[in-house]
Design a protein around this motif. Structure first.
Motif, PDB file in Angstrom:
ATOM      1  N   PHE A 215       0.831  -1.200   0.000  1.00 47.01           N
ATOM      2  CA  PHE A 215       0.000   0.000   0.000  1.00 47.01           C
ATOM      3  C   PHE A 215       0.872   1.259   0.000  1.00 47.01           C
ATOM      4  N   ALA A 216       1.988   1.223   0.710  1.00 48.33           N
ATOM      5  CA  ALA A 216       2.894   2.370   0.728  1.00 48.33           C
ATOM      6  C   ALA A 216       3.368   2.705  -0.680  1.00 48.33           C
ATOM      7  N   ALA A 217       3.704   1.676  -1.448  1.00 47.92           N
ATOM      8  CA  ALA A 217       4.160   1.902  -2.823  1.00 47.92           C
ATOM      9  C   ALA A 217       3.026   2.408  -3.696  1.00 47.92           C
ATOM     10  N   ALA A 218       1.832   1.814  -3.568  1.00 45.53           N
ATOM     11  CA  ALA A 218       0.697   2.218  -4.400  1.00 45.53           C
ATOM     12  C   ALA A 218       0.238   3.635  -4.090  1.00 45.53           C
ATOM     13  N   SER A 219       0.312   4.030  -2.846  1.00 48.39           N
ATOM     14  CA  SER A 219      -0.201   5.344  -2.453  1.00 48.39           C
ATOM     15  C   SER A 219       0.673   6.492  -2.944  1.00 48.39           C
ATOM     16  N   ARG A 220       1.884   6.187  -3.385  1.00 49.82           N
ATOM     17  CA  ARG A 220       2.739   7.258  -3.922  1.00 49.82           C
ATOM     18  C   ARG A 220       2.155   7.834  -5.209  1.00 49.82           C
ATOM     19  N   THR A 221       1.488   6.973  -5.989  1.00 50.66           N
ATOM     20  CA  THR A 221       0.866   7.457  -7.224  1.00 50.66           C
ATOM     21  C   THR A 221      -0.642   7.641  -7.079  1.00 50.66           C
ATOM     22  N   GLN A 222      -1.192   7.189  -5.936  1.00 50.35           N
ATOM     23  CA  GLN A 222      -2.634   7.305  -5.667  1.00 50.35           C
ATOM     24  C   GLN A 222      -2.805   7.940  -4.280  1.00 50.35           C
ATOM     25  N   PRO A 223      -2.521   9.231  -4.151  1.00 50.60           N
ATOM     26  CA  PRO A 223      -2.512   9.854  -2.819  1.00 50.60           C
ATOM     27  C   PRO A 223      -3.865   9.899  -2.122  1.00 50.60           C
ATOM     28  N   ASP A 224      -4.963   9.649  -2.855  1.00 49.07           N
ATOM     29  CA  ASP A 224      -6.283   9.689  -2.221  1.00 49.07           C
ATOM     30  C   ASP A 224      -6.691   8.351  -1.620  1.00 49.07           C
ATOM     31  N   LYS A 242       5.622  -0.507  11.546  1.00 52.92           N
ATOM     32  CA  LYS A 242       5.797  -0.416  10.094  1.00 52.92           C
ATOM     33  C   LYS A 242       5.095   0.825   9.538  1.00 52.92           C
ATOM     34  N   ILE A 243       3.893   1.082  10.012  1.00 48.41           N
ATOM     35  CA  ILE A 243       3.146   2.267   9.573  1.00 48.41           C
ATOM     36  C   ILE A 243       3.944   3.538   9.867  1.00 48.41           C
ATOM     37  N   GLN A 244       4.514   3.624  11.049  1.00 49.95           N
ATOM     38  CA  GLN A 244       5.290   4.808  11.424  1.00 49.95           C
ATOM     39  C   GLN A 244       6.576   4.907  10.612  1.00 49.95           C
ATOM     40  N   ALA A 245       7.258   3.771  10.418  1.00 53.08           N
ATOM     41  CA  ALA A 245       8.519   3.781   9.679  1.00 53.08           C
ATOM     42  C   ALA A 245       8.324   4.198   8.228  1.00 53.08           C
ATOM     43  N   LEU A 246       7.171   3.870   7.657  1.00 49.93           N
ATOM     44  CA  LEU A 246       6.885   4.213   6.260  1.00 49.93           C
ATOM     45  C   LEU A 246       6.197   5.564   6.114  1.00 49.93           C
ATOM     46  N   GLY A 247       5.963   6.239   7.234  1.00 51.87           N
ATOM     47  CA  GLY A 247       5.323   7.555   7.194  1.00 51.87           C
ATOM     48  C   GLY A 247       3.877   7.499   6.736  1.00 51.87           C
ATOM     49  N   LEU A 248       3.167   6.457   7.144  1.00 49.32           N
ATOM     50  CA  LEU A 248       1.786   6.252   6.679  1.00 49.32           C
ATOM     51  C   LEU A 248       0.748   6.669   7.715  1.00 49.32           C
ATOM     52  N   GLN A 249       1.174   7.395   8.749  1.00 46.72           N
ATOM     53  CA  GLN A 249       0.188   7.882   9.719  1.00 46.72           C
ATOM     54  C   GLN A 249      -0.842   8.745   8.986  1.00 46.72           C
ATOM     55  N   GLY A 250      -2.101   8.498   9.265  1.00 50.76           N
ATOM     56  CA  GLY A 250      -3.161   9.233   8.577  1.00 50.76           C
ATOM     57  C   GLY A 250      -3.612   8.574   7.287  1.00 50.76           C
ATOM     58  N   LYS A 251      -2.803   7.631   6.795  1.00 46.69           N
ATOM     59  CA  LYS A 251      -3.179   6.913   5.573  1.00 46.69           C
ATOM     60  C   LYS A 251      -3.533   5.457   5.840  1.00 46.69           C
TER      61      LYS A 251
END
Length: 370
Positions: A215-224, A242-251
């Protein structure tokens, strides 16, 4: 006829197992009496009809170390309880429960048992010997999918009946909350986003660890895109890190267990099922019946249910899952959901499931019924 439904325990880790047993017992004829026993912990509200909570220590149930010396005493206690309950038949929750209960039945040949396998099980030689030690007239083995039944049958050399669990579709749909209501329940109020959902216990077999990477990779091109994982379990700290390390807080959100989880599917635009292994994967059925399209692991049991209408990605392949998530975001979700609904054929599946169980529960003239 008196049936005892013997299960491991209640609570969120066993929600899917309880759903299966609820569906099976919902089709018991009214002339059959059903009582449920929970060997460990609480959760009587999870099972239909009268229930008994044994509150046994896990080490005693499994007979580990010195606790194994107490198992003959426990089995004698269980034997006495079965006789007092005038049990004619037992419904056993998988191999763990069977290891404890089946030895009791060697001295009760008039009591029949059905073991329900919910997932791939590691069978030790002593397990094979235990199951093979009963005549087919006393012991039946069933699995929640044809894929699982074939695997177990090949390993055991015994007949394993495929009882593909199905949900009553009309009732399930009637209980669904609207998308807005479901998102309110989960506190999802951000406008203009597409929500990818995942449901299951937070354990390694569910594959949520690599799903977050994908999801981290996919969300780079699909920010919504947003990912919401419903469930609880021992992997929560690792997933949160993992969520924190990938900067996915809020996503990416770990929303925990919810008692009305089965009513929330319409909150999702897509359901993602990245399981490494499954006996059935009931959440796939629930999502499809609720009208939500599914992307799942490339497992035989999911092909069994969705066939060519399924969208699949290889287990553990982060790049393939990332590409598949991006693809989902551009597909016509409604058309995919409709195609998957046709393949799953919930109405026909429920009728087949019901017919098989009606035959299974048929009261024979010699069963003592009037």
């Amino acid at each position: 006829m008196n049936v005892i439904n013997i299960m491991w325990a209640g609570g969120s880790p066993f929600v899917s197992v309880h759903k299966v047993h609820q569906q099976i017992l919902s089709l018991v004829p009214p002339e059959i009496s059903v009582n449920s026993w929970l060997l460990q912990g609480q959760g009587a509200a999870c099972v239909p009809g009268p229930s008994r909570e044994w509150n046994l220590p896990q080490r005693l149930i499994k007979g580990r170390h010195v606790w194994g010396l107490l198992q003959p005493w426990l089995r004698a206690r269980l034997r006495k309880a079965l006789i007092e309950a005038q049990a004619d038949a037992l419904l056993l929750d998988g191999l763990g429960v069977s290891r404890l209960i089946l030895p009791v039945l060697r001295g009760l040949p008039e009591v029949k048992a059905t073991v329900v396998f919910h997932g791939k099980t590691r069978l030790h030689p002593r397990d094979v010997a235990l199951l093979c030690g009963f005549k087919p007239a006393q012991l039946s083995l069933v699995a929640v999918s044809a894929t699982l039944a074939a695997s177990l049958q090949a390993e055991l050399g015994l007949k394993v009946t495929a009882l593909r669990t199905a949900l009553e579709p009309t009732r399930f749909c009637d209980e669904q909350l609207t998308a807005q209501q479901a998102r309110e329940v989960m506190g999802l109020r951000e406008p203009g986003v597409r929500i990818m959902g995942a449901v299951g216990r937070l354990v390694m077999d569910k594959g949520f660890d690599y799903l977050i990477d994908a999801f981290a990779a996919a969300s780079r091109t699909q920010p919504d895109l947003r990912l919401v994982i419903l469930g609880e379990g021992p992997e929560r700290p690792l997933l949160q890190q993992k969520i924190q390390a990938l900067g996915l807080q809020g996503k990416v959100s770990l929303t925990g267990h919810c008692d009305i989880l089965g009513r929330l599917y319409q909150a999702f635009d897509w359901l993602l099922v990245p399981s490494r292994a499954e006996g059935l994967g009931l959440v796939l059925q629930e999502a499809v019946i609720a009208g939500v399209p599914v992307l799942c692991s490339d497992l035989p049991v999911f092909h069994e249910q969705l066939g060519d209408s399924g969208l699949y990605a290889r287990v553990g392949d982060v790049q393939e899952w990332a590409a598949a998530i991006e693809r989902c975001a551009s597909l016509p979700a409604t058309a995919v959901a409709q195609a998957q609904h046709r393949s799953l054929a919930p109405e026909q599946a429920w009728e087949c499931f019901s017919r098989t169980l009606r035959e299974m529960w048929a009261v024979k003239p010699d069963s003592g019924s009037q």
